[in-house]
Design a protein around this motif. Structure first.
Motif, PDB file in Angstrom:
ATOM      1  N   SER A  45       0.837  -1.203   0.000  1.00  0.00           N
ATOM      2  CA  SER A  45       0.000   0.000   0.000  1.00  0.00           C
ATOM      3  C   SER A  45       0.868   1.247   0.000  1.00  0.00           C
ATOM      4  N   TRP A  46       0.399   2.265  -0.734  1.00  0.00           N
ATOM      5  CA  TRP A  46       0.998   3.596  -0.690  1.00  0.00           C
ATOM      6  C   TRP A  46       0.242   4.520   0.250  1.00  0.00           C
ATOM      7  N   LEU A  47      -0.829   4.033   0.872  1.00  0.00           N
ATOM      8  CA  LEU A  47      -1.737   4.918   1.600  1.00  0.00           C
ATOM      9  C   LEU A  47      -1.743   4.712   3.107  1.00  0.00           C
ATOM     10  N   ASN A  48      -0.948   3.783   3.620  1.00  0.00           N
ATOM     11  CA  ASN A  48      -0.908   3.596   5.063  1.00  0.00           C
ATOM     12  C   ASN A  48      -0.242   4.800   5.737  1.00  0.00           C
ATOM     13  N   PRO A  49      -0.587   5.087   6.978  1.00  0.00           N
ATOM     14  CA  PRO A  49      -0.059   6.292   7.627  1.00  0.00           C
ATOM     15  C   PRO A  49       1.426   6.220   7.953  1.00  0.00           C
ATOM     16  N   GLY A  50       1.972   5.021   8.052  1.00  0.00           N
ATOM     17  CA  GLY A  50       3.383   4.892   8.399  1.00  0.00           C
ATOM     18  C   GLY A  50       4.042   3.746   7.669  1.00  0.00           C
ATOM     19  N   ARG A  51       5.343   3.735   7.718  1.00  0.00           N
ATOM     20  CA  ARG A  51       6.143   2.724   7.049  1.00  0.00           C
ATOM     21  C   ARG A  51       6.137   1.416   7.837  1.00  0.00           C
ATOM     22  N   GLU A  52       5.905   0.318   7.152  1.00  0.00           N
ATOM     23  CA  GLU A  52       6.019  -1.011   7.759  1.00  0.00           C
ATOM     24  C   GLU A  52       6.645  -1.954   6.754  1.00  0.00           C
ATOM     25  N   ARG A  53       7.695  -2.632   7.180  1.00  0.00           N
ATOM     26  CA  ARG A  53       8.420  -3.586   6.352  1.00  0.00           C
ATOM     27  C   ARG A  53       8.650  -4.844   7.191  1.00  0.00           C
ATOM     28  N   LYS A  54       7.688  -5.746   7.162  1.00  0.00           N
ATOM     29  CA  LYS A  54       7.766  -6.915   8.044  1.00  0.00           C
ATOM     30  C   LYS A  54       7.332  -8.167   7.297  1.00  0.00           C
ATOM     31  N   ILE A  55       8.046  -9.264   7.571  1.00  0.00           N
ATOM     32  CA  ILE A  55       7.705 -10.566   7.003  1.00  0.00           C
ATOM     33  C   ILE A  55       7.632 -11.580   8.138  1.00  0.00           C
ATOM     34  N   ILE A  56       6.579 -12.370   8.132  1.00  0.00           N
ATOM     35  CA  ILE A  56       6.405 -13.464   9.095  1.00  0.00           C
ATOM     36  C   ILE A  56       6.457 -14.784   8.348  1.00  0.00           C
ATOM     37  N   PHE A  57       7.346 -15.663   8.782  1.00  0.00           N
ATOM     38  CA  PHE A  57       7.428 -17.024   8.265  1.00  0.00           C
ATOM     39  C   PHE A  57       6.820 -17.940   9.326  1.00  0.00           C
ATOM     40  N   VAL A  58       5.771 -18.637   8.977  1.00  0.00           N
ATOM     41  CA  VAL A  58       5.098 -19.510   9.940  1.00  0.00           C
ATOM     42  C   VAL A  58       5.425 -20.957   9.616  1.00  0.00           C
ATOM     43  N   GLY A  59       5.961 -21.650  10.602  1.00  0.00           N
ATOM     44  CA  GLY A  59       6.218 -23.075  10.481  1.00  0.00           C
ATOM     45  C   GLY A  59       5.316 -23.852  11.424  1.00  0.00           C
ATOM     46  N   SER A  60       5.332 -25.158  11.305  1.00  0.00           N
ATOM     47  CA  SER A  60       4.474 -25.981  12.151  1.00  0.00           C
ATOM     48  C   SER A  60       4.906 -25.957  13.610  1.00  0.00           C
ATOM     49  N   ALA A  61       6.155 -25.548  13.876  1.00  0.00           N
ATOM     50  CA  ALA A  61       6.646 -25.584  15.247  1.00  0.00           C
ATOM     51  C   ALA A  61       7.151 -24.242  15.754  1.00  0.00           C
ATOM     52  N   ALA A  62       7.378 -23.273  14.869  1.00  0.00           N
ATOM     53  CA  ALA A  62       7.917 -21.981  15.296  1.00  0.00           C
ATOM     54  C   ALA A  62       7.590 -20.921  14.251  1.00  0.00           C
ATOM     55  N   ARG A  63       7.907 -19.684  14.594  1.00  0.00           N
ATOM     56  CA  ARG A  63       7.682 -18.561  13.696  1.00  0.00           C
ATOM     57  C   ARG A  63       8.961 -17.736  13.607  1.00  0.00           C
ATOM     58  N   ILE A  64       9.186 -17.157  12.432  1.00  0.00           N
ATOM     59  CA  ILE A  64      10.335 -16.277  12.209  1.00  0.00           C
ATOM     60  C   ILE A  64       9.800 -14.911  11.802  1.00  0.00           C
ATOM     61  N   GLU A  65      10.348 -13.861  12.380  1.00  0.00           N
ATOM     62  CA  GLU A  65       9.957 -12.508  12.013  1.00  0.00           C
ATOM     63  C   GLU A  65      11.179 -11.772  11.474  1.00  0.00           C
ATOM     64  N   PHE A  66      11.033 -11.175  10.295  1.00  0.00           N
ATOM     65  CA  PHE A  66      12.040 -10.282   9.742  1.00  0.00           C
ATOM     66  C   PHE A  66      11.426  -8.899   9.661  1.00  0.00           C
ATOM     67  N   ASN A  67      11.913  -8.001  10.498  1.00  0.00           N
ATOM     68  CA  ASN A  67      11.408  -6.634  10.544  1.00  0.00           C
ATOM     69  C   ASN A  67      12.528  -5.710  10.069  1.00  0.00           C
ATOM     70  N   ASP A  68      12.399  -5.233   8.845  1.00  0.00           N
ATOM     71  CA  ASP A  68      13.454  -4.421   8.248  1.00  0.00           C
ATOM     72  C   ASP A  68      13.579  -3.054   8.907  1.00  0.00           C
ATOM     73  N   ASP A  69      12.590  -2.660   9.698  1.00  0.00           N
ATOM     74  CA  ASP A  69      12.632  -1.368  10.389  1.00  0.00           C
ATOM     75  C   ASP A  69      13.150  -1.482  11.825  1.00  0.00           C
ATOM     76  N   ASN A  70      13.344  -2.700  12.290  1.00  0.00           N
ATOM     77  CA  ASN A  70      13.843  -2.913  13.648  1.00  0.00           C
ATOM     78  C   ASN A  70      15.358  -3.121  13.578  1.00  0.00           C
ATOM     79  N   LYS A  71      16.103  -2.069  13.852  1.00  0.00           N
ATOM     80  CA  LYS A  71      17.557  -2.135  13.706  1.00  0.00           C
ATOM     81  C   LYS A  71      18.218  -2.905  14.846  1.00  0.00           C
ATOM     82  N   GLN A  72      17.522  -3.065  15.977  1.00  0.00           N
ATOM     83  CA  GLN A  72      18.098  -3.790  17.103  1.00  0.00           C
ATOM     84  C   GLN A  72      17.853  -5.292  17.003  1.00  0.00           C
ATOM     85  N   GLU A  73      16.651  -5.680  16.568  1.00  0.00           N
ATOM     86  CA  GLU A  73      16.295  -7.101  16.484  1.00  0.00           C
ATOM     87  C   GLU A  73      15.601  -7.384  15.146  1.00  0.00           C
ATOM     88  N   PRO A  74      16.312  -7.274  14.035  1.00  0.00           N
ATOM     89  CA  PRO A  74      15.660  -7.471  12.732  1.00  0.00           C
ATOM     90  C   PRO A  74      15.164  -8.893  12.498  1.00  0.00           C
TER      91      PRO A  74
END
Length: 236
Positions: A114-143
């Motif tokens: 979207s070009w219309l959201n009020p703020g920047r969000e760059r996040k990907i969630i990988f869902v597995g059967s036993a765990a989840r992985i989050e890649f947050n390109d805006d989180n410089k401490q814990e990407p």
């Protein structure tokens, strides 16, 4: 002719994406189930392509890179132009929601642009059967975070059934677990692209964004266009 073709999908040369790909093969992750990407902001607005042609190639390329063993089977897309036309061309969609189905495994990928959201969000969630992985390109401490959350099936009770005799009943509970933040050595993706291309030309490195890979990204986007023209139908 020996010519080498490499498309500049820069996230394929991002060290955090490589760590996410590595974690998807970790036994703690389990079987891949679902991929969800959000790439939104208020602008920047374009006049030549719509929002999902502008933004989704990043997430589609990451999806294909991290799960190379899976093959796309169909694409469905919902998109609309809700802007006034003052910032974007009136015929270009500024919001897009893509869903990509893979093989017969039930695995799906979902991309929200979207070009219309009020703020920047760059996040990907990988869902597995036993765990989840989050890649947050805006989180410089814990990407990158590996979340050991999942579902547990536990025996609840045994009772006498009039038809089948003794029957066991199971109930499922959400399992909380540790959140692991792996250390990843940061690097400059554009520098990595150039370095990789030189190595590909020398024949000492595999081309991770060759013509076949890049064509597949474009075919998915073209299928999204076709889906929009046919009321969001699944396009094989």
């Amino acid at each position: 002719s020996g010519a080498k073709i490499m498309t500049g999908h820069t996230f394929l040369f991002n060290s955090f994406v490589h760590k996410a790909k590595e974690l998807t093969t970790d036994e703690r992750f389990g079987t891949p189930v679902y991929f969800h990407a959000t790439r939104t902001n208020f602008g920047p607005f374009r006049q030549d392509v719509n929002a999902y042609w502008d933004l989704a190639p990043h997430d589609i390329s990451i999806l294909l890179f991290c799960f190379p063993e899976l093959r796309p089977r169909w694409v469905s897309c919902v998109a609309t132009c809700v802007g006034t036309g003052a910032l974007t061309a009136p015929h270009l969609e500024d919001i897009g929601l893509l869903t990509i189905g893979f093989d017969d495994t039930g695995f799906i990928g979902h991309v929200h642009c979207s070009w219309l959201n009020p703020g920047r969000e760059r996040k990907i969630i990988f869902v597995g059967s036993a765990a989840r992985i989050e890649f947050n390109d805006d989180n410089k401490q814990e990407p990158i975070r590996l979340m050991l959350k999942g579902e547990d099936a536990k025996k609840k009770f045994t009772r006498l059934d009039k038809v089948d005799g003794m029957s066991e009943f199971l109930f499922h509970t959400a399992r909380d677990g540790d959140i692991i933040v792996p250390y990843v050595e940061p690097s400059e993706p554009l520098r990595n692209v150039v370095t990789s291309f030189v190595r590909v030309c020398k024949g000492v490195e595999e081309n991770r964004s060759d013509a076949y890979f890049s064509t597949l990204v474009v075919k998915i986007l073209e299928a999204a266009d076709a889906s929009c023209r046919h009321n969001s139908a699944k396009i094989d």
